[in-house]
Design a protein around this motif. Sequence first.
Motif, PDB file in Angstrom:
ATOM      1  N   PHE A 110       0.839  -1.201   0.000  1.00 51.23           N
ATOM      2  CA  PHE A 110       0.000   0.000   0.000  1.00 51.23           C
ATOM      3  C   PHE A 110       0.871   1.246   0.000  1.00 51.23           C
ATOM      4  CE2 PHE A 110       0.858  -0.910   4.442  1.00 51.23           C
ATOM      5  CZ  PHE A 110       1.027   0.330   5.041  1.00 51.23           C
ATOM      6  N   SER A 111       0.279   2.346  -0.370  1.00 53.29           N
ATOM      7  CA  SER A 111       0.985   3.618  -0.402  1.00 53.29           C
ATOM      8  C   SER A 111       1.342   4.049   1.022  1.00 53.29           C
ATOM      9  CB  SER A 111       0.106   4.683  -1.051  1.00 53.29           C
ATOM     10  OG  SER A 111       0.728   5.942  -1.006  1.00 53.29           O
ATOM     11  N   GLY A 112       2.603   4.373   1.242  1.00 54.08           N
ATOM     12  CA  GLY A 112       3.057   4.767   2.570  1.00 54.08           C
ATOM     13  C   GLY A 112       3.540   3.607   3.410  1.00 54.08           C
ATOM     14  N   MET A 113       3.691   2.428   2.812  1.00 55.86           N
ATOM     15  CA  MET A 113       4.077   1.227   3.556  1.00 55.86           C
ATOM     16  C   MET A 113       5.455   1.373   4.202  1.00 55.86           C
ATOM     17  SD  MET A 113       4.036  -2.732   2.242  1.00 55.86           S
ATOM     18  CE  MET A 113       5.433  -2.603   1.110  1.00 55.86           C
ATOM     19  N   GLU A 114       6.407   1.935   3.486  1.00 59.07           N
ATOM     20  CA  GLU A 114       7.751   2.066   4.045  1.00 59.07           C
ATOM     21  C   GLU A 114       7.744   2.959   5.280  1.00 59.07           C
ATOM     22  OE1 GLU A 114      12.320   3.435   2.900  1.00 59.07           O
ATOM     23  OE2 GLU A 114      10.837   3.127   1.300  1.00 59.07           O
ATOM     24  N   GLU A 115       7.050   4.082   5.226  1.00 57.39           N
ATOM     25  CA  GLU A 115       6.995   4.980   6.384  1.00 57.39           C
ATOM     26  C   GLU A 115       6.308   4.295   7.562  1.00 57.39           C
ATOM     27  OE1 GLU A 115       6.145   5.765   3.313  1.00 57.39           O
ATOM     28  OE2 GLU A 115       7.668   7.262   2.774  1.00 57.39           O
ATOM     29  N   HIS A 116       5.230   3.572   7.281  1.00 55.60           N
ATOM     30  CA  HIS A 116       4.545   2.833   8.350  1.00 55.60           C
ATOM     31  C   HIS A 116       5.495   1.878   9.052  1.00 55.60           C
ATOM     32  CE1 HIS A 116       2.034  -0.033  10.447  1.00 55.60           C
ATOM     33  NE2 HIS A 116       2.475  -0.983   9.647  1.00 55.60           N
ATOM     34  N   VAL A 117       6.226   1.088   8.279  1.00 51.68           N
ATOM     35  CA  VAL A 117       7.132   0.088   8.841  1.00 51.68           C
ATOM     36  C   VAL A 117       8.238   0.745   9.659  1.00 51.68           C
ATOM     37  CG1 VAL A 117       8.945  -1.566   8.190  1.00 51.68           C
ATOM     38  CG2 VAL A 117       6.675  -1.718   7.152  1.00 51.68           C
ATOM     39  N   ALA A 121       8.375   0.381  13.883  1.00 58.29           N
ATOM     40  CA  ALA A 121       9.533  -0.232  14.540  1.00 58.29           C
ATOM     41  C   ALA A 121      10.316   0.783  15.356  1.00 58.29           C
ATOM     42  CB  ALA A 121      10.441  -0.871  13.486  1.00 58.29           C
ATOM     43  N   GLY A 122      10.558   1.953  14.769  1.00 51.72           N
ATOM     44  CA  GLY A 122      11.333   2.979  15.460  1.00 51.72           C
ATOM     45  C   GLY A 122      10.673   3.451  16.731  1.00 51.72           C
ATOM     46  N   GLY A 123       9.340   3.534  16.738  1.00 54.67           N
ATOM     47  CA  GLY A 123       8.632   3.994  17.924  1.00 54.67           C
ATOM     48  C   GLY A 123       8.716   3.010  19.071  1.00 54.67           C
ATOM     49  N   THR A 124       8.538   1.727  18.780  1.00 57.85           N
ATOM     50  CA  THR A 124       8.617   0.718  19.839  1.00 57.85           C
ATOM     51  C   THR A 124      10.022   0.628  20.411  1.00 57.85           C
ATOM     52  OG1 THR A 124       6.761  -0.558  18.970  1.00 57.85           O
ATOM     53  CG2 THR A 124       8.370  -1.749  20.307  1.00 57.85           C
TER      54      THR A 124
END
Length: 385
Positions: A110-117, A121-124
């Motif tokens: 989906f569009s924006g998948m890389e930012e989501h991933v 991960a970075g937040g956790t």
Amino acid sequence: MDQARQVTLVRSAQSIQAADRLPSNKGRASRVHALIDAFGLNTHMEIVAPEPMPDSSLMEFHSEEYIACLFAAANGTCLSHTSQDYDKDNGIDEELELEQFGLVHDCAVFSGMEEHVRYAAGGTVAGANALVRGSTDVAIHWEGGRHHCRRGKAAGFCYINDVVLGILALQTRFRRILYVDFDLHHGDGVQSAFQYSDRVMTLSIHHHDRGFYPNSGGSYDEGKGRGIGHSINIPLRRGADDDTFLRVFSAVSTSILATFAPLAVAVQCGCDGLAGDPHKVFNLTTEAFARSVKTVLGWRLPTLLLGGGGYNLPDSARCWTRLTGVACGRDIPAAADVPGHRFLDEYSPAFDMATDATSMFNANDGETIDAAALAIKHILESQSR
């Protein structure tokens, strides 16, 4: 709850926007944080902005091939263009490759998948690192909790396993870590990652039935090798209510504290077991989650609170806002009015914080619950000898 407890909420405008794009939870993050702010809870926590996680850090758990394909697909290509073995004439094509890495069906690109991933991960890991540094007592990242993804394959709406990455970060300081999973679905990806470890104990309370995703998490799953007795599963039947959930968690967690003695805790607070969730499998209210999290925080251990499932967006916001309040020592009663904010109309017609149970039949009887708790107690006692 002691209000002197330090609480950190991991979020930023960019990380919220990235989470909002996830097709299975589209727009959920904005609703969660808008309600948290509407209650003024943001003024009782430190807010930490996460950094998008680089490839090298993602590969502390995930395979290089999976990360390469994931981001290549996100950018409109696929791993094949980097592989010397790629040959369309031999029937190897992008569609097959995406299927190999799970990037189809429920985990379609989906569009924006890389930012989501990268932000999930970075937040956790940012929350885990704050606990490792000792700069906070409780770290909250509601955009995390993606517990199904495997080392080399997306699964169950989860394109990254931020939970595993967070636990690995916690392991840099804490010798024994307890992972608790409240999601309606079994925390299979996390259990699989640590099934051979005696340093991480996984406890998953979930629905278990033939054909119900992910078709794992029976009470017979106990871990492997050194990890035998460290994978604890409580499979519940349809209709589990607050009393059922709390009774099981209280009995099992008491045994875990006595035998495993964790030094830090990570909790996946997936709320798709709420009565109003589209799944309509469990019959929980936010009371079950609030009392369970109060129990965990009462252990006075460094604690990482994460999100997860939850597909009724207002109810998810209600639940995680209440849990944020619990962490801050400011529990919000179900009768409280939802404050005015940009999503207020979605709380019609009652405009309160209640997530009422229904008249659903509870197939979990007292004898079954007691038997499950006793069996788990025996497993824990055997692995501690």
